[in-house]
Write an enzyme that holds these catalytic residues in place. Structure first.
Site, PDB file in Angstrom:
ATOM      1  N   HIS A  99       0.720  -1.127   0.083  1.00 41.03           N
ATOM      2  CA  HIS A  99       0.050  -0.156   0.047  1.00 41.03           C
ATOM      3  C   HIS A  99       0.770   1.037   0.014  1.00 41.03           C
ATOM      4  CE1 HIS A  99      -3.163   3.034   1.125  1.00 41.03           C
ATOM      5  NE2 HIS A  99      -4.073   2.043   0.891  1.00 41.03           N
TER       6      HIS A  99
ATOM      7  N   ASP B 263      -7.673  -5.384   1.775  1.00 40.57           N
ATOM      8  CA  ASP B 263      -8.197  -5.925   0.733  1.00 40.57           C
ATOM      9  C   ASP B 263      -8.085  -7.607   0.852  1.00 40.57           C
ATOM     10  OD1 ASP B 263      -9.508  -3.934  -0.478  1.00 40.57           O
ATOM     11  OD2 ASP B 263      -7.493  -3.369  -1.482  1.00 40.57           O
TER      12      ASP B 263
END
Length: 382
Positions: free
Chosen positions: A268, A319
């Site tokens: 990320h 996710d």
């Protein structure tokens, strides 16, 4: 590129790391792997609070007391249903349309039906009322949109259901049990807000023109639809299913690394030491697997996470555990990103309201890199 870098030393491709506004809604602390909504740790909100408390916090700028929360839940319950025109529009879409197309279309159709739709964009009280309706109707439009795509009739929402329960009820057609509601609710709390990500920033750009709140929501959904932003949870689950069993996991991930295959659900931009949301979501997903007697996906995840961390120093993002949690809940894979929308509209709305409270049109400068001062050539001479 080197010349541009010299001439414009502050240029950052994709605006990475460039401050683009001031906000009091959420803070990401990469060094501490921390995410806070209006000063509250997202782990505490997910574990001890609820999505409704989180949505209230984002929109109303404070955690509700018991009376405020009950009144808020009653307002959301009363606003869950949507006009028949929304269902008519969804039924007209091709059955091959992705559910993200459906929810984007649904908000476009819904907008003019809002009783505050014609209120000026600067009307703060009207914007709060619109934000509550936007949050209330999201789970209904995703859930019943899914039913319509399956050739089924929409189900009337139960006003007593919270957002997570309403979504699960409409998608599955069955009354959800508390454990599944708790898992879905936690995931939605974790997904509700995340600073100036691409879709939230796009929403703010739209409302900065003094366009309406719904236009900002539609812009955000359209931006989230792109695979570089939303959709990672869908692709992560497809990857887990391709691996199939824990026995295959280490070979699969090492081969993927060797062949430079894209590995979804890891890394990320904002977190260098791990996505704070993933830590709690992994806990919830693994508890759900134990309760359902299916720990296969959690075991695969553990192996992938270990290899990715030891070999590449990369942590999973939220996710990844959300993907197999949703799968264990019986949610179709193509609904994973729309569920992201159901949660994130609270954050979009909060940012739209904040933008309009002290608005300045967002209009960044572009660095020109094309031809200049060319002589016009008549058409007959070209």
């Amino acid at each position: 590129m080197s010349g541009i870098a010299t001439q414009y030393p502050n240029y950052s491709p994709g605006l990475e790391g460039v401050p683009a506004g001031i906000s009091s809604i959420s803070e990401i602390d990469s060094d501490r792997s921390s995410l806070q909504y209006r000063g509250y740790d997202v782990h505490d909100l997910a574990e001890f609070g609820s999505y409704e408390q989180t949505a209230y916090l984002l929109i109303h700028k404070k955690l509700p007391n018991e009376a405020e929360l009950e009144a808020f839940k009653q307002r959301l319950g009363a606003e869950r249903e949507v006009p028949e025109a929304v269902y008519t529009a969804l039924a007209a879409l091709p059955k091959s349309a992705h559910p993200m197309d459906s929810i984007r279309t649904a908000y476009s159709v819904l907008a003019p039906f809002d009783p505050d739709y014609t209120a000026p964009s600067t009307d703060a009280a009207a914007n709060v009322r619109k934000a509550e309706r936007i949050v209330a109707k999201a789970s209904t439009m995703v859930g019943n949109g899914h039913r319509i795509r399956q050739g089924l009739d929409p189900i009337k929402p139960n006003p007593a259901h919270g957002t997570a329960a309403n979504l699960l009820h409409l998608v599955t057609g069955a009354e959800p049990v508390p454990a599944t509601v708790k898992t879905m609710d936690a995931s939605m709390t974790l997904y509700a807000e995340h600073g100036f990500n691409a879709s939230t920033f796009a929403c703010r750009v739209t409302v900065s023109t003094l366009s309406d709140l719904y236009s900002g929501i539609v812009t955000g959904i359209g931006t989230l639809r792109g695979p570089l932003h939303g959709g990672a949870n869908e692709e992560a689950m497809k990857m887990i299913l391709e691996i199939g069993s824990p026995d295959n996991a280490e070979h699969w991930i090492r081969d993927a690394l060797a062949t430079k295959k894209k590995i979804m659900g890891f890394g990320h931009r904002e977190y260098k030491k791990g996505d704070s949301r993933a830590f709690y979501m992994s806990k919830v997903a693994n508890e759900l697997g134990i309760e359902k007697g299916n720990t296969t996906y959690g075991q695969i995840a553990e192996i992938l996470e270990h290899v990715m961390l030891t070999e590449k120093g990369i942590y999973p993002n939220v996710d990844f555990p959300a993907a197999y949690a949703y799968y264990l809940l019986g949610i179709p894979i193509d609904l994973y990103t729309p569920i992201f929308v159901v949660a994130r509209v609270a954050g979009y709305s909060a940012h739209a309201i904040e933008q309009l409270e002290n608005n300045r049109l967002i209009r960044p400068k572009a660095i020109f890199n094309g031809d200049a001062n060319l002589a016009y050539v008549p058409l007959s001479d070209r």
